[in-house]
Design an enzyme around this catalytic site. Sequence first.
Site, mmCIF file in Angstrom:
data_model
loop_
_atom_site.group_PDB
_atom_site.id
_atom_site.type_symbol
_atom_site.label_atom_id
_atom_site.label_comp_id
_atom_site.label_asym_id
_atom_site.label_seq_id
_atom_site.Cartn_x
_atom_site.Cartn_y
_atom_site.Cartn_z
ATOM 1 N N TYR A 2 5.075 -4.198 3.069
ATOM 2 C CA TYR A 2 4.648 -3.502 4.294
ATOM 3 C C TYR A 2 3.452 -4.191 4.931
ATOM 4 O O TYR A 2 3.125 -3.912 6.078
ATOM 5 C CB TYR A 2 4.401 -2.016 4.019
ATOM 6 N N GLY B 11 7.000 4.979 0.632
ATOM 7 C CA GLY B 11 8.005 3.962 0.344
ATOM 8 C C GLY B 11 9.076 3.883 1.410
ATOM 9 O O GLY B 11 8.948 4.445 2.487
ATOM 10 N N CYS B 12 10.139 3.155 1.077
ATOM 11 C CA CYS B 12 11.258 2.935 2.007
ATOM 12 C C CYS B 12 12.154 4.157 2.028
ATOM 13 O O CYS B 12 13.268 4.119 1.518
ATOM 14 C CB CYS B 12 12.095 1.752 1.544
ATOM 15 N N VAL B 13 11.682 5.241 2.561
ATOM 16 C CA VAL B 13 12.558 6.415 2.697
ATOM 17 C C VAL B 13 12.363 7.023 4.074
ATOM 18 O O VAL B 13 11.340 6.814 4.689
ATOM 19 C CB VAL B 13 12.301 7.498 1.631
#
Lengths: 438, 210, 105
Positions: free
Chosen positions: A234, C103-105
């Site tokens: 990120y 996170g990636c959610v």
Amino acid sequence: MAEPSAGAGAVERALAVLRGRLDARTTAFLNSCVRCGLCADTCHVFLADSESESMPAHKVERVARLFRRYHTLLGRLTPGFVGAQNLDLEALEGLAAAAFGRCTLCGRCALNCSVGLDPSTIIRFARTVLGAAGMVPKGIRANADLALETGNNMGISRENVLETVAWLEQDLRDTLGDPAAAMPIDRYGARVLYAVNPREVKFFPLSLSAAATIFHVAGEDWTLTSTDFDITNYGYFAADAAAARAIAERLIARAEELGVEELVVAECGHGYRALRWEAPEWLGRPLPFKVSSLVEVMAEYVDHGLLRLDPTKNADRITLHDPCNLVRNGGVIEEQRVLLRAGAADFVEMVPNREDNYCCGGGGGMLAASEHAAKRIEAGRIKAEQIRATGAKVVASPCHNCIDQLMELNRFYKLGVEVRTLAEIVADALVLPGQPAP
Amino acid sequence: MHATTLILLAAMVTSVAVFTALRFRLGSVPAPIAPARGSAAAGILYAFTFAFAPWAKESASRHLPSYLAGIAYHVAVFAGLVRLAVSLVGPSLPSLANGVIAVLAGCGLACGLALLVKRCTDRRLRAVSVPEDYFANALVNLMLAATLAAALRPSTLPVFQIVGAVLVLYAPLGKLRHMLFLLTSRWVLGATFGRRGVRPTAVRSRSDHG
Amino acid sequence: MSEITIQGRTFAVDEEGFLQKPELWNDEVAKLLATTEGVTEMSPEHWAVVRMIREYYLEHGNAPMIRLLCQRTGINLRTIFKLFPAGPAKGACKVAGLPKPEGCV
């Protein structure tokens, strides 16, 4: 739309970045756009909302106006004439809405720019300026910070990784009926280190089980790692060079420590791009191991006859979404097709596809930027229409970020599809050793 | 030598010097370190050849009239600049060359004017345009008009030289500087897509597995 | 921040529909949130998943690992995905009144 509030000194900090020396690439691009506007309808955001602010040229011009003000003679002397703009809070807010809310850094406009510049590089620079002002969406910033703090973007502890892998390993043995099936972890000297997206460990382990099945059947000499396993970055989405580098460096150091020959990156578009293409530039040195996507590795197994697939095990019509960072910006184009042709009975392409594919709408970290959720779903309409036109029941995509967006699109646009990773589809098609060939 | 020729010469020398300074200040893009999948050279070659084909990019194929007008416009500008350079060494051209330049400049001027009208009337384009966009377009149109006039009536050559002098002096200052920077942009982006095996698409590597 | 109104009740939620004030949560709220997740009827299995997530959250401040969720509830992984079509993160955690997980959610 509410942007994160900028604290005191935000404008000054942003100005220091803007006035600093830009790299040659960004400078060349910023000086090249002639505002011909022919990029407009190459962008999924513009196609979905028809707002002039969503044209790539408009997003580029926001940055270029600031650039001209501080880096060109006419911009200093005759700002009104060349549209040069002072950097102030209002300009920063407009920039944030454009750079995080209207651009997924997918690069489709770059491929189609009539001049031949890359708007996503310019938007990334805008994000760096915004970062200095503390105006990166808090979800993106929080994921970067959590990764820096804990080693992964979900703050998963080493014990939790070990317990989860042990649990999945037991499940793998039961499923395959093979007590020798294993999910090796922290094994020094393995040929391959398989690194994953933390969401696979925490919430979505089916893809991890699928990959383990495939490695096991292919007879790969592989290992997982219980620390620094996170392939996401990120810091890269935030365009924070120091954070991006620090995040990538951990996994790289772990791979070096384990002494592997190849780092295989799970199905994650930006993670692959960051580690395969960007990290050596950030570190200023080549990596001592090969970096591959799981998709490439699976395709090689199929090519070499290490995996036998029975396409009839995936009978429903399957279409494929090409993740921008893996395909248009990563060069992994045909491998996923090799797998679907071998492992699915009815694979149909969406149009356009490969490097011309439209972004799902969730790229560039937008999935973590809740403040732009409505725009993200709106921009995903183009992808939803592409999917619907194929009549597919399953959408395959080798990227967890895309998958999350596609799952949301599925519900919002009522597509009635199942969204799956390539590994899950390949694992389902596997003909296990001892089973008759299809 | 005519006074206008001297003025043009001075303007061209100055312009080249300023462009050289701009290029020097730009610096170079560092050589990439990540191992290539495709070929940077192939990408660059593609970027400067087939990528110009009207079917190579959606921006061209979906907007064919605009794209072709843009190409005709730029070809005419290039011809005009060549004619300007030639005017430094000798004022008259063979009639065939004059004819070709007249046709190119005439078409280019018509296209330039059409693009100006489009910029003024298209809502999307207006939203990204600044005053200088209209000015730069008008200045180039003026140069093309002067090119056309000089081709048809050699007596107007001094006017063409003066207009040309203004144009080349102005070029490095505003958006016309893209004539320098786009070379770098196209080169760099072409190399990136080439190295990554995206365009042209690399043959899938079949390496050392198994 | 925005608001959603479900069956006449209004809640402050983030832009993705996660409850802004987790302390507002109760069984009634869970049922209402479930409707936004395509869950029309909360079965005992739905409740088991939601309660486990809720309790874990109150104790640890974040969502439990899917392993723990499966082991504590005795519900297998694939069933959880059937119960909550958006999956454990965006589906079950939302119904349990948690803020959006990292996170990636």
